[in-house]
Design a protein around this motif. Structure first.
Motif, PDB file in Angstrom:
ATOM      1  N   PRO A  45       3.474 -14.667   4.086  1.00  0.00           N
ATOM      2  CA  PRO A  45       2.533 -13.612   4.481  1.00  0.00           C
ATOM      3  C   PRO A  45       3.229 -12.263   4.568  1.00  0.00           C
ATOM      4  CG  PRO A  45       3.148 -14.951   6.369  1.00  0.00           C
ATOM      5  CD  PRO A  45       3.738 -15.621   5.173  1.00  0.00           C
ATOM      6  N   ALA A  46       2.478 -11.207   4.289  1.00  0.00           N
ATOM      7  CA  ALA A  46       3.041  -9.857   4.331  1.00  0.00           C
ATOM      8  C   ALA A  46       1.953  -8.881   4.760  1.00  0.00           C
ATOM      9  CB  ALA A  46       3.597  -9.474   2.964  1.00  0.00           C
ATOM     10  N   PRO A  47       2.338  -7.758   5.371  1.00  0.00           N
ATOM     11  CA  PRO A  47       1.327  -6.796   5.850  1.00  0.00           C
ATOM     12  C   PRO A  47       0.688  -6.012   4.704  1.00  0.00           C
ATOM     13  CG  PRO A  47       3.550  -5.988   6.275  1.00  0.00           C
ATOM     14  CD  PRO A  47       3.698  -7.372   5.735  1.00  0.00           C
ATOM     15  N   HIS A  48      -0.554  -5.649   4.899  1.00  0.00           N
ATOM     16  CA  HIS A  48      -1.295  -4.723   4.026  1.00  0.00           C
ATOM     17  C   HIS A  48      -1.362  -5.200   2.573  1.00  0.00           C
ATOM     18  CE1 HIS A  48      -0.613  -2.396   7.567  1.00  0.00           C
ATOM     19  NE2 HIS A  48       0.570  -1.922   7.225  1.00  0.00           N
ATOM     20  N   HIS A  49      -1.337  -6.500   2.350  1.00  0.00           N
ATOM     21  CA  HIS A  49      -1.411  -7.037   0.989  1.00  0.00           C
ATOM     22  C   HIS A  49      -0.257  -6.543   0.119  1.00  0.00           C
ATOM     23  CE1 HIS A  49      -5.385  -8.553   1.991  1.00  0.00           C
ATOM     24  NE2 HIS A  49      -5.731  -7.340   2.381  1.00  0.00           N
ATOM     25  N   THR A  50       0.880  -6.302   0.726  1.00  0.00           N
ATOM     26  CA  THR A  50       2.048  -5.843  -0.016  1.00  0.00           C
ATOM     27  C   THR A  50       2.889  -7.036  -0.477  1.00  0.00           C
ATOM     28  OG1 THR A  50       3.322  -5.654   2.032  1.00  0.00           O
ATOM     29  CG2 THR A  50       2.156  -3.675   1.277  1.00  0.00           C
ATOM     30  N   THR A  51       3.879  -6.759  -1.285  1.00  0.00           N
ATOM     31  CA  THR A  51       4.867  -7.770  -1.709  1.00  0.00           C
ATOM     32  C   THR A  51       6.254  -7.193  -1.394  1.00  0.00           C
ATOM     33  OG1 THR A  51       4.817  -6.870  -3.959  1.00  0.00           O
ATOM     34  CG2 THR A  51       3.407  -8.773  -3.494  1.00  0.00           C
ATOM     35  N   PRO A  52       6.662  -7.250  -0.135  1.00  0.00           N
ATOM     36  CA  PRO A  52       7.847  -6.504   0.294  1.00  0.00           C
ATOM     37  C   PRO A  52       9.174  -7.231   0.094  1.00  0.00           C
ATOM     38  CG  PRO A  52       6.830  -7.514   2.202  1.00  0.00           C
ATOM     39  CD  PRO A  52       5.984  -7.896   1.011  1.00  0.00           C
ATOM     40  N   ALA A  65       5.696   3.678  14.298  1.00  0.00           N
ATOM     41  CA  ALA A  65       6.532   3.595  13.103  1.00  0.00           C
ATOM     42  C   ALA A  65       7.494   2.410  13.204  1.00  0.00           C
ATOM     43  CB  ALA A  65       7.316   4.889  12.905  1.00  0.00           C
ATOM     44  N   ALA A  66       8.050   2.187  14.406  1.00  0.00           N
ATOM     45  CA  ALA A  66       8.956   1.049  14.606  1.00  0.00           C
ATOM     46  C   ALA A  66       8.205  -0.266  14.460  1.00  0.00           C
ATOM     47  CB  ALA A  66       9.616   1.136  15.980  1.00  0.00           C
ATOM     48  N   ALA A  67       6.979  -0.324  14.997  1.00  0.00           N
ATOM     49  CA  ALA A  67       6.180  -1.546  14.880  1.00  0.00           C
ATOM     50  C   ALA A  67       5.853  -1.835  13.419  1.00  0.00           C
ATOM     51  CB  ALA A  67       4.901  -1.409  15.695  1.00  0.00           C
ATOM     52  N   GLU A  68       5.570  -0.774  12.639  1.00  0.00           N
ATOM     53  CA  GLU A  68       5.279  -0.960  11.211  1.00  0.00           C
ATOM     54  C   GLU A  68       6.484  -1.559  10.496  1.00  0.00           C
ATOM     55  OE1 GLU A  68       2.788  -0.391   7.674  1.00  0.00           O
ATOM     56  OE2 GLU A  68       2.427  -0.536   9.830  1.00  0.00           O
ATOM     57  N   GLU A 101       8.832  -3.346  11.848  1.00  0.00           N
ATOM     58  CA  GLU A 101       9.008  -4.729  12.318  1.00  0.00           C
ATOM     59  C   GLU A 101       8.075  -5.693  11.589  1.00  0.00           C
ATOM     60  OE1 GLU A 101       8.421  -4.354  16.470  1.00  0.00           O
ATOM     61  OE2 GLU A 101      10.452  -3.658  16.882  1.00  0.00           O
ATOM     62  N   MET A 102       6.857  -5.249  11.278  1.00  0.00           N
ATOM     63  CA  MET A 102       5.933  -6.101  10.532  1.00  0.00           C
ATOM     64  C   MET A 102       6.531  -6.503   9.187  1.00  0.00           C
ATOM     65  SD  MET A 102       2.256  -4.245  11.368  1.00  0.00           S
ATOM     66  CE  MET A 102       1.844  -4.398   9.667  1.00  0.00           C
ATOM     67  N   PHE A 103       7.138  -5.556   8.520  1.00  0.00           N
ATOM     68  CA  PHE A 103       7.744  -5.855   7.220  1.00  0.00           C
ATOM     69  C   PHE A 103       8.995  -6.712   7.376  1.00  0.00           C
ATOM     70  CE2 PHE A 103       4.805  -2.683   5.922  1.00  0.00           C
ATOM     71  CZ  PHE A 103       4.618  -2.853   4.554  1.00  0.00           C
ATOM     72  N   THR A 104       9.736  -6.502   8.455  1.00  0.00           N
ATOM     73  CA  THR A 104      10.925  -7.316   8.703  1.00  0.00           C
ATOM     74  C   THR A 104      10.543  -8.775   8.945  1.00  0.00           C
ATOM     75  OG1 THR A 104      12.050  -5.407   9.665  1.00  0.00           O
ATOM     76  CG2 THR A 104      12.976  -7.570  10.142  1.00  0.00           C
ATOM     77  N   VAL A 105       9.455  -8.996   9.687  1.00  0.00           N
ATOM     78  CA  VAL A 105       8.963 -10.357   9.897  1.00  0.00           C
ATOM     79  C   VAL A 105       8.606 -10.995   8.556  1.00  0.00           C
ATOM     80  CG1 VAL A 105       7.058 -11.714  10.844  1.00  0.00           C
ATOM     81  CG2 VAL A 105       8.187  -9.985  12.260  1.00  0.00           C
ATOM     82  N   ALA A 106       8.019 -10.228   7.647  1.00  0.00           N
ATOM     83  CA  ALA A 106       7.617 -10.754   6.345  1.00  0.00           C
ATOM     84  C   ALA A 106       8.821 -11.224   5.533  1.00  0.00           C
ATOM     85  CB  ALA A 106       6.830  -9.701   5.568  1.00  0.00           C
ATOM     86  N   ILE A 107       9.931 -10.465   5.569  1.00  0.00           N
ATOM     87  CA  ILE A 107      11.109 -10.902   4.820  1.00  0.00           C
ATOM     88  C   ILE A 107      11.707 -12.148   5.452  1.00  0.00           C
ATOM     89  CG2 ILE A 107      12.767  -9.428   6.019  1.00  0.00           C
ATOM     90  CD1 ILE A 107      12.861 -10.227   2.285  1.00  0.00           C
ATOM     91  N   THR A 134       9.733  -1.546   1.659  1.00  0.00           N
ATOM     92  CA  THR A 134       8.603  -1.205   2.536  1.00  0.00           C
ATOM     93  C   THR A 134       7.544  -0.374   1.817  1.00  0.00           C
ATOM     94  OG1 THR A 134       9.839   0.696   3.372  1.00  0.00           O
ATOM     95  CG2 THR A 134       9.983  -1.362   4.630  1.00  0.00           C
ATOM     96  N   GLU A 135       7.546  -0.450   0.501  1.00  0.00           N
ATOM     97  CA  GLU A 135       6.505   0.235  -0.264  1.00  0.00           C
ATOM     98  C   GLU A 135       5.135  -0.285   0.169  1.00  0.00           C
ATOM     99  OE1 GLU A 135       5.427  -0.729  -4.592  1.00  0.00           O
ATOM    100  OE2 GLU A 135       6.847   0.931  -4.748  1.00  0.00           O
ATOM    101  N   GLY A 136       4.227   0.619   0.461  1.00  0.00           N
ATOM    102  CA  GLY A 136       2.905   0.229   0.932  1.00  0.00           C
ATOM    103  C   GLY A 136       2.775   0.245   2.441  1.00  0.00           C
ATOM    104  N   SER A 137       3.853   0.552   3.138  1.00  0.00           N
ATOM    105  CA  SER A 137       3.766   0.634   4.601  1.00  0.00           C
ATOM    106  C   SER A 137       3.029   1.907   5.009  1.00  0.00           C
ATOM    107  CB  SER A 137       5.164   0.621   5.213  1.00  0.00           C
ATOM    108  OG  SER A 137       5.906   1.749   4.792  1.00  0.00           O
ATOM    109  N   HIS A 138       2.472   1.872   6.211  1.00  0.00           N
ATOM    110  CA  HIS A 138       1.720   3.026   6.716  1.00  0.00           C
ATOM    111  C   HIS A 138       2.659   3.982   7.454  1.00  0.00           C
ATOM    112  CE1 HIS A 138      -2.244   0.484   6.815  1.00  0.00           C
ATOM    113  NE2 HIS A 138      -1.763   0.658   5.604  1.00  0.00           N
ATOM    114  N   ALA A 139       2.400   5.260   7.269  1.00  0.00           N
ATOM    115  CA  ALA A 139       3.203   6.279   7.958  1.00  0.00           C
ATOM    116  C   ALA A 139       2.523   6.645   9.282  1.00  0.00           C
ATOM    117  CB  ALA A 139       3.346   7.514   7.081  1.00  0.00           C
TER     118      ALA A 139
END
Length: 430
Positions: A268-275, A348-351, A353-359, A336-341
């Protein structure tokens, strides 16, 4: 050659006081070289394997050494004789209410004893197969198979022979005893009270010695590609995944790693990304160049930033030897392409972390799949402390963040047993 499959009708109800061989000898008319197919139920009854049990599940538990697959209440299990079957062969049919029948304790021994007694009573050369009903992977419907045998080879090995076109047979081994068991079931039936059949016309299969029984029919664990059901295989792969720090020199199959990466990118990954990106270090020269550069960066930082002396630095950097000794390295990278600013640091830190959980989820998929492929692995964090060095050596884009490195190879020795863990200590219920 002609082949006849004949029922043996007229057997009475069998109990623990019955002389089963004598009853069969009286009921049938036999010829030299006959093969008798005897349903395991009557063997079990004659051997006193009738159990008064209100709880069939408890009886199955007692007969089970390994659960192969489970779906709802249905279980495919291995019993102590190595037979893989539904419910360990514990049967509540053709027996009085409140009782269950267990399989013979040693079906091969049962077949040998029955054969010896029948040959004594008839003066004929016979073979005996004890049969039971099995389901089969890949196919619907039940068939009888051999669970005990005496007086014939249960397999016929055709390897090395040639077919009618002159082609050498390389794989063909026929399960003779199972074919005979299935043929006998055509005339025995399931509800007709005819538990014994005779195959006549294959006297050449009957041997003087009892033989090895059904053991040759049972596939060794190392050769069993379907040893577990789907969910059981997944749980076992997760349970068996260990950090392996010592590898053999055997090369790693790149295709196996690519299959593991294919599993990794289903995480699973945030925002339908492939991080996720995975850098596969298949060249020994590249691995050495990267690790030498990382070592130099670590030594510099530990000396200049932490003030460590040479001995302490050497002890700390020796932890990276697991990467140097592995025949294959994978460097997972976070993109983190596709992450929200977000304008504030908290969001920003929470965003991030979401991608870090995905990896992390992707790497876990990778490690578990490598375990299923028979490889050991160790996820080491070293590259995260010298990301610029890794990007430079591997010529990676600036937005690829190395998230450690995974050492991959065949384990040099079996991992130590891991104490069983329950979930209780890690759960909070509200």
């Amino acid at each position: 050659m002609s082949l006849h499959v004949l029922p043996v009708p007229g057997l009475p109800e069998i109990d623990a006081d019955s002389d089963l061989a004598e009853l069969i000898a009286k009921a049938g008319t036999f010829e030299d070289g006959d093969i008798l197919l005897v349903t395991s139920k009557i063997v079990s009854k004659a051997e006193g394997r009738l159990l008064h049990a209100a709880d069939r599940e408890a009886a199955i538990d007692a007969e089970t050494v390994r659960v192969v697959a489970r779906r709802g209440p249905a279980r495919i299990v291995e019993n102590r004789n190595g037979l893989v079957m539904a419910a360990a062969g514990v049967d509540a049919s053709n027996t009085a209410p409140g009782t269950v029948l267990l399989l013979p304790e040693d079906p091969d021994a049962s077949a040998r004893a029955l054969r010896a007694r029948l040959q004594q009573l008839t003066g004929l050369r016979l073979a005996v197969i004890v049969t039971d009903t099995f389901g089969r992977p890949w196919r619907n419907g039940l068939t009888d198979v051999a669970i005990g045998a005496a007086g014939l080879a249960v397999l016929e090995d055709h390897r090395g022979r040639t077919d009618t076109h002159g082609n050498e047979l390389a794989l063909t081994v026929t399960a003779t005893a199972d074919e005979l068991a299935a043929a006998g079931d055509l005339v025995k039936g399931k509800a007709t009270g005819t538990p014994v059949a005779v195959v006549r016309g294959l006297a050449g299969l009957v041997t003087t010695e009892d033989g090895d029984g059904v053991r040759p029919l049972i596939r060794a664990a190392a050769d069993d590609m379907f040893r577990l059901g789907t969910s059981e295989a997944l749980r076992q792969a997760v349970t068996l995944r260990r950090t392996i720090r010592s590898f053999t020199a055997e090369p790693v199959d790149p295709a196996a790693v690519r299959r593991a990466v294919a599993a990794a990118v289903t995480a699973p990954a945030p925002h339908h990304t492939t991080p996720w990106r995975f850098v596969l270090l298949e060249s020994a020269e590249v691995r050495t160049r990267l690790l030498d550069a990382m070592l130099a960066a670590w030594q510099r930082d530990l000396a200049e930033l932490d003030g460590w002396d040479a001995a302490k630095i050497a002890r700390r950097t020796a932890r990276g030897n697991v990467l140097r000794d592995a025949p294959y390295l994978v460097v997972p990278c976070l993109v983190t392409e596709g992450s929200h600013a977000y304008p504030d640091a908290r969001r920003a830190a929470a965003e991030r972390e979401m991608f870090t959980v995905a990896i992390g989820a992707a790497v876990e998929n990778l490690l578990v799949t490598l375990t299923g492929e028979g490889y050991g692995s160790a996820w080491v964090s070293s590259t995260m402390f010298c990301r610029d060095t890794v990007r430079t050596v591997l010529d990676l884009p600036d937005d690829w963040d190395p998230m450690g490195a995974v050492a991959v190879g065949r384990p040099a020795e079996p991992p130590r047993e891991r104490p069983a863990r329950t979930a209780d200590a890690f759960i909070a219920v509200r």
